[in-house]
Write an enzyme that holds these catalytic residues in place. Structure first.
Site, PDB file in Angstrom:
ATOM      1  N   GLU A 189      -5.437  13.789  -2.334  1.00  0.00           N
ATOM      2  CA  GLU A 189      -4.294  14.331  -1.582  1.00  0.00           C
ATOM      3  C   GLU A 189      -4.097  13.405  -0.398  1.00  0.00           C
ATOM      4  O   GLU A 189      -4.755  13.520   0.628  1.00  0.00           O
ATOM      5  CB  GLU A 189      -4.593  15.756  -1.113  1.00  0.00           C
ATOM      6  CG  GLU A 189      -3.419  16.444  -0.452  1.00  0.00           C
ATOM      7  CD  GLU A 189      -2.326  16.804  -1.455  1.00  0.00           C
ATOM      8  OE1 GLU A 189      -1.150  16.813  -1.049  1.00  0.00           O
ATOM      9  OE2 GLU A 189      -2.633  17.080  -2.615  1.00  0.00           O
ATOM     10  N   HIS A 242      -6.536  10.132   6.296  1.00  0.00           N
ATOM     11  CA  HIS A 242      -6.049   9.093   7.192  1.00  0.00           C
ATOM     12  C   HIS A 242      -6.123   9.536   8.647  1.00  0.00           C
ATOM     13  O   HIS A 242      -6.071  10.712   8.953  1.00  0.00           O
ATOM     14  CB  HIS A 242      -4.617   8.696   6.832  1.00  0.00           C
ATOM     15  CG  HIS A 242      -4.562   7.908   5.567  1.00  0.00           C
ATOM     16  ND1 HIS A 242      -4.467   8.504   4.344  1.00  0.00           N
ATOM     17  CD2 HIS A 242      -4.629   6.577   5.350  1.00  0.00           C
ATOM     18  CE1 HIS A 242      -4.453   7.557   3.401  1.00  0.00           C
ATOM     19  NE2 HIS A 242      -4.547   6.385   3.996  1.00  0.00           N
ATOM     20  N   ASP A 297       0.805  -1.216   0.000  1.00  0.00           N
ATOM     21  CA  ASP A 297       0.000   0.000   0.000  1.00  0.00           C
ATOM     22  C   ASP A 297       0.839   1.269   0.000  1.00  0.00           C
ATOM     23  O   ASP A 297       1.922   1.312   0.578  1.00  0.00           O
ATOM     24  CB  ASP A 297      -0.902  -0.017   1.241  1.00  0.00           C
ATOM     25  CG  ASP A 297      -2.096   0.899   1.095  1.00  0.00           C
ATOM     26  OD1 ASP A 297      -2.595   1.038  -0.028  1.00  0.00           O
ATOM     27  OD2 ASP A 297      -2.529   1.471   2.106  1.00  0.00           O
ATOM     28  N   HIS A 298       0.303   2.304  -0.622  1.00  0.00           N
ATOM     29  CA  HIS A 298       0.829   3.670  -0.544  1.00  0.00           C
ATOM     30  C   HIS A 298       2.312   3.800  -0.897  1.00  0.00           C
ATOM     31  O   HIS A 298       3.130   4.175  -0.068  1.00  0.00           O
ATOM     32  CB  HIS A 298       0.581   4.246   0.850  1.00  0.00           C
ATOM     33  CG  HIS A 298      -0.852   4.580   1.090  1.00  0.00           C
ATOM     34  ND1 HIS A 298      -1.541   5.485   0.325  1.00  0.00           N
ATOM     35  CD2 HIS A 298      -1.735   4.115   1.989  1.00  0.00           C
ATOM     36  CE1 HIS A 298      -2.792   5.560   0.750  1.00  0.00           C
ATOM     37  NE2 HIS A 298      -2.929   4.734   1.746  1.00  0.00           N
ATOM     38  N   ASN A 303      -9.591   0.451   3.355  1.00  0.00           N
ATOM     39  CA  ASN A 303      -8.397   0.384   4.193  1.00  0.00           C
ATOM     40  C   ASN A 303      -8.739   0.603   5.658  1.00  0.00           C
ATOM     41  O   ASN A 303      -9.463   1.544   6.002  1.00  0.00           O
ATOM     42  CB  ASN A 303      -7.384   1.445   3.768  1.00  0.00           C
ATOM     43  CG  ASN A 303      -6.610   1.056   2.529  1.00  0.00           C
ATOM     44  OD1 ASN A 303      -7.000   0.159   1.794  1.00  0.00           O
ATOM     45  ND2 ASN A 303      -5.513   1.731   2.286  1.00  0.00           N
ATOM     46  N   HIS A 346      -9.827   4.738   0.849  1.00  0.00           N
ATOM     47  CA  HIS A 346      -8.677   4.937   1.734  1.00  0.00           C
ATOM     48  C   HIS A 346      -9.104   5.747   2.954  1.00  0.00           C
ATOM     49  O   HIS A 346     -10.055   6.515   2.909  1.00  0.00           O
ATOM     50  CB  HIS A 346      -7.554   5.685   1.006  1.00  0.00           C
ATOM     51  CG  HIS A 346      -6.709   4.803   0.156  1.00  0.00           C
ATOM     52  ND1 HIS A 346      -5.630   5.256  -0.574  1.00  0.00           N
ATOM     53  CD2 HIS A 346      -6.763   3.469  -0.076  1.00  0.00           C
ATOM     54  CE1 HIS A 346      -5.071   4.254  -1.224  1.00  0.00           C
ATOM     55  NE2 HIS A 346      -5.737   3.164  -0.942  1.00  0.00           N
TER      56      HIS A 346
END
Length: 355
Positions: free
Chosen positions: A178, A222, A109-110, A283, A261
């Site tokens: 973003e 997040h 991931d990411h 996620n 996400h």
């Protein structure tokens, strides 16, 4: 039944099986939680939850989580710890996943621009594994170039999808979101991907391979934030799907596999609406980190008088305490509470009882 059309019913699945599972998820309106794992312990907690809830699961490693898998004492100036840890974690997951009798998607991931050498190293391992076994080591990888120019994001992801295509490996892209560790200072307008961006991604990548997913921003960030601080608009995902359908002439109401996400802290209603618009993966990380802690924290507080020394506790000065400080005891408590929180996610995303 989610496994009815899968060639592999349990263990790590790849290629067509991943594609079929995502399409089935869209049809049955469920999403698969993607759990960040950093150790064999967090892997076990996740697999237990999915097995007990009769559900598929995605196990994923971030660059930092992969480095932790290798060991914090290993140098990582050239991503060597993250590469070694990801490969080791992948082999461990492949070794144990089938024992839980559920399908598992093995994901990373990411991967931001500065971390692309990490992805290169993992894809080297994928290709080596493919030569020997006829499939890649990992089911999929997510590239996160959302902080870069849109054209660079799409073209770079396309380059990696071309590399993955012969292995039928899925590649994920972030569509104008973003994204990152800390989004507290991000302009709200940057958190919403436009339909034209999603179509541009879809058009470019679908010409290469059908094995891709898109993380579209709809206000998601997040971490966990106070209610009202984050304005999610999952209805935008429906507009994205409609636009892609219109532009491509697709007969499919949900032509794109979408990813949610930053799922920690969101409401069940927000999950449900996002899933109704074709989200196949959500996620989960922050909530699970805290859940893992609570089991260990509560054990330590409850057993405090039994872990202050190797010998001697309230039952007697000569009483041994090994059964209390053995890591297999207190680490297990963290696994239990993390597993319970994963099960909660499986229920929220309608993933439970799909097997």
């Amino acid at each position: 039944m989610a496994t009815a059309n899968l060639s592999r019913k349990s263990g790590v699945i790849v290629g067509d099986d991943v594609h079929k599972l995502f399409k089935y998820a869209q049809e049955k309106k469920f999403a698969i939680p993607a759990i960040n794992v950093t150790s064999s312990s967090t892997v076990v907690a996740s697999l237990e939850a999915a097995r007990d809830k009769k559900a598929p699961i995605i196990l994923q490693m971030s660059q930092g989580g992969a480095a932790y898998f290798a060991g914090k004492g290993v140098a990582n100036d050239k991503q060597q710890a993250s590469i070694a840890g990801a490969v080791a974690g992948a082999h461990y997951i492949r070794s144990v996943a089938a024992s839980y009798e559920i399908p598992v998607i093995l994901h990373t991931d990411h991967c931001a621009k500065k971390l692309l050498p990490w992805l290169d190293g993992m894809m080297d391992a994928d290709e080596a594994y493919y030569k020997e076994h006829g499939e890649p080591l990992f089911s999929s990888h997510m590239i996160d170039l959302s902080e870069e120019e849109v054209d660079f994001n799409i073209q770079t992801t396309a380059k990696y999808l071309k590399r993955a295509q012969p292995m039928k490996q899925e590649i994920g892209i972030t569509g104008g979101e973003e994204d990152g560790v800390n989004n507290e200072e991000v302009d709200n307008n940057a958190l919403y991907t436009q339909p034209e961006d999603i179509y541009n991604i879809y058009k470019t990548l679908s010409a290469i391979s059908p094995y891709f997913s898109i993380a579209a921003g709809f206000g998601n960030v997040h971490g966990v934030y106070k209610p009202g601080n984050v304005k999610l608009h999952p209805e935008l995902l429906g507009k994205h799907q409609a636009y892609v359908k219109e532009q491509t002439g697709s007969k499919d109401e949900k032509p794109a596999f979408l990813v949610f996400h930053g799922g920690s802290g969101s409401s069940k209603a927000e999950y449900t609406e996002a899933i109704s618009h074709g989200v196949v993966k959500v996620n989960l990380d922050t909530d699970l980190q805290y859940a893992y802690l609570t089991g260990i924290r509560d054990y330590v507080l409850k057993k405090k008088d039994y872990i202050m020394s190797q010998v001697g506790n309230p039952e007697g000065e000569d009483k041994p305490n090994k059964k209390y400080f053995d890591p297999r005891v207190w680490v297990r408590e963290g696994e239990k509470t993390m597993s319970a929180r994963v099960q909660e996610g499986l229920a929220d995303f309608n993933t439970a009882n799909q097997l």
